[in-house]
Design a protein around this motif. Structure first.
Motif, PDB file in Angstrom:
ATOM      1  N   HIS A  28       0.832  -1.203   0.000  1.00  0.00           N
ATOM      2  CA  HIS A  28       0.000   0.000   0.000  1.00  0.00           C
ATOM      3  C   HIS A  28       0.870   1.259   0.000  1.00  0.00           C
ATOM      4  O   HIS A  28       0.567   2.232  -0.697  1.00  0.00           O
ATOM      5  CB  HIS A  28      -0.944   0.006   1.201  1.00  0.00           C
ATOM      6  CG  HIS A  28      -1.870  -1.175   1.220  1.00  0.00           C
ATOM      7  ND1 HIS A  28      -2.846  -1.361   0.275  1.00  0.00           N
ATOM      8  CD2 HIS A  28      -1.956  -2.231   2.065  1.00  0.00           C
ATOM      9  CE1 HIS A  28      -3.497  -2.476   0.530  1.00  0.00           C
ATOM     10  NE2 HIS A  28      -2.969  -3.030   1.617  1.00  0.00           N
ATOM     11  N   THR A  31       2.292   1.792  -3.462  1.00  0.00           N
ATOM     12  CA  THR A  31       1.273   2.320  -4.366  1.00  0.00           C
ATOM     13  C   THR A  31       1.073   3.818  -4.153  1.00  0.00           C
ATOM     14  O   THR A  31       1.047   4.594  -5.110  1.00  0.00           O
ATOM     15  CB  THR A  31      -0.060   1.579  -4.176  1.00  0.00           C
ATOM     16  OG1 THR A  31       0.151   0.187  -4.434  1.00  0.00           O
ATOM     17  CG2 THR A  31      -1.134   2.103  -5.105  1.00  0.00           C
ATOM     18  N   VAL A  32       0.948   4.228  -2.910  1.00  0.00           N
ATOM     19  CA  VAL A  32       0.751   5.649  -2.606  1.00  0.00           C
ATOM     20  C   VAL A  32       1.972   6.464  -3.044  1.00  0.00           C
ATOM     21  O   VAL A  32       1.827   7.549  -3.623  1.00  0.00           O
ATOM     22  CB  VAL A  32       0.462   5.849  -1.097  1.00  0.00           C
ATOM     23  CG1 VAL A  32       0.522   7.310  -0.714  1.00  0.00           C
ATOM     24  CG2 VAL A  32      -0.899   5.260  -0.747  1.00  0.00           C
ATOM     25  N   ILE A  34       4.078   5.766  -5.454  1.00  0.00           N
ATOM     26  CA  ILE A  34       4.089   5.845  -6.917  1.00  0.00           C
ATOM     27  C   ILE A  34       3.092   6.888  -7.393  1.00  0.00           C
ATOM     28  O   ILE A  34       3.379   7.671  -8.313  1.00  0.00           O
ATOM     29  CB  ILE A  34       3.827   4.465  -7.545  1.00  0.00           C
ATOM     30  CG1 ILE A  34       5.038   3.567  -7.324  1.00  0.00           C
ATOM     31  CG2 ILE A  34       3.506   4.584  -9.034  1.00  0.00           C
ATOM     32  CD1 ILE A  34       4.840   2.135  -7.758  1.00  0.00           C
ATOM     33  N   TRP A  35       1.906   6.935  -6.776  1.00  0.00           N
ATOM     34  CA  TRP A  35       0.919   7.955  -7.146  1.00  0.00           C
ATOM     35  C   TRP A  35       1.485   9.360  -6.901  1.00  0.00           C
ATOM     36  O   TRP A  35       1.326  10.251  -7.732  1.00  0.00           O
ATOM     37  CB  TRP A  35      -0.355   7.784  -6.348  1.00  0.00           C
ATOM     38  CG  TRP A  35      -1.201   6.607  -6.746  1.00  0.00           C
ATOM     39  CD1 TRP A  35      -1.104   5.865  -7.883  1.00  0.00           C
ATOM     40  CD2 TRP A  35      -2.270   6.051  -6.002  1.00  0.00           C
ATOM     41  NE1 TRP A  35      -2.039   4.887  -7.874  1.00  0.00           N
ATOM     42  CE2 TRP A  35      -2.777   4.971  -6.729  1.00  0.00           C
ATOM     43  CE3 TRP A  35      -2.838   6.356  -4.782  1.00  0.00           C
ATOM     44  CZ2 TRP A  35      -3.834   4.194  -6.286  1.00  0.00           C
ATOM     45  CZ3 TRP A  35      -3.902   5.585  -4.333  1.00  0.00           C
ATOM     46  CH2 TRP A  35      -4.388   4.517  -5.086  1.00  0.00           C
ATOM     47  N   LEU A  36       2.122   9.552  -5.754  1.00  0.00           N
ATOM     48  CA  LEU A  36       2.718  10.856  -5.447  1.00  0.00           C
ATOM     49  C   LEU A  36       3.833  11.206  -6.434  1.00  0.00           C
ATOM     50  O   LEU A  36       3.937  12.346  -6.891  1.00  0.00           O
ATOM     51  CB  LEU A  36       3.267  10.871  -4.019  1.00  0.00           C
ATOM     52  CG  LEU A  36       2.230  10.975  -2.914  1.00  0.00           C
ATOM     53  CD1 LEU A  36       2.883  10.758  -1.552  1.00  0.00           C
ATOM     54  CD2 LEU A  36       1.544  12.326  -2.968  1.00  0.00           C
ATOM     55  N   LEU A  38       4.103  10.194  -9.554  1.00  0.00           N
ATOM     56  CA  LEU A  38       3.476  10.563 -10.826  1.00  0.00           C
ATOM     57  C   LEU A  38       2.841  11.944 -10.757  1.00  0.00           C
ATOM     58  O   LEU A  38       2.913  12.724 -11.714  1.00  0.00           O
ATOM     59  CB  LEU A  38       2.431   9.514 -11.217  1.00  0.00           C
ATOM     60  CG  LEU A  38       3.002   8.178 -11.677  1.00  0.00           C
ATOM     61  CD1 LEU A  38       1.879   7.159 -11.832  1.00  0.00           C
ATOM     62  CD2 LEU A  38       3.772   8.326 -12.961  1.00  0.00           C
ATOM     63  N   PHE A  39       2.213  12.269  -9.629  1.00  0.00           N
ATOM     64  CA  PHE A  39       1.607  13.585  -9.468  1.00  0.00           C
ATOM     65  C   PHE A  39       2.664  14.684  -9.559  1.00  0.00           C
ATOM     66  O   PHE A  39       2.506  15.658 -10.299  1.00  0.00           O
ATOM     67  CB  PHE A  39       0.864  13.673  -8.129  1.00  0.00           C
ATOM     68  CG  PHE A  39       0.323  15.039  -7.836  1.00  0.00           C
ATOM     69  CD1 PHE A  39      -0.812  15.493  -8.483  1.00  0.00           C
ATOM     70  CD2 PHE A  39       0.969  15.874  -6.944  1.00  0.00           C
ATOM     71  CE1 PHE A  39      -1.306  16.766  -8.228  1.00  0.00           C
ATOM     72  CE2 PHE A  39       0.483  17.140  -6.674  1.00  0.00           C
ATOM     73  CZ  PHE A  39      -0.663  17.583  -7.319  1.00  0.00           C
TER      74      PHE A  39
END
Length: 91
Positions: A28, A31-32, A34-36, A38-39
């Motif tokens: 988890h 995943t978080v 990686i999202w950050l 990409l953002f």
């Protein structure tokens, strides 16, 4: 660059030491993160005026590369399929 390699190696060492434990939070957290990542990459690209001004040409170039890649893959797959079936029929 040496810092990045050192951090990666230390993460591998920690992972090796904790390999027998079940760490449920790690997937988890990855995943978080990686999202950050990409953002913030999007924020960085959005700040760059050269990228924003050339977005139309970049989009057309990306479309062209995608289409030619698809066509090349389909043609090569078709030729390979014919070659494999021709060889298989001679047995």
């Amino acid at each position: 660059m040496l810092k990045i390699v050192a951090i990666m190696l230390s993460g591998m060492a920690v992972g090796f030491l904790l390999r027998k434990r079940r760490l449920r939070v790690v997937p988890h957290a990855v995943t978080v993160l990686i999202w950050l990542l990409l953002f913030f990459l999007g924020v960085e690209v959005g700040e760059n005026p050269q990228v924003i001004n050339g977005i139309s040409s970049l989009g057309l170039e990306a479309l062209w590369l995608s289409l030619t890649g698809i066509v090349g893959t389909v043609l090569f797959s078709w030729a390979l399929w014919r070659w494999v079936n021709k060889k298989g029929g001679k047995r």
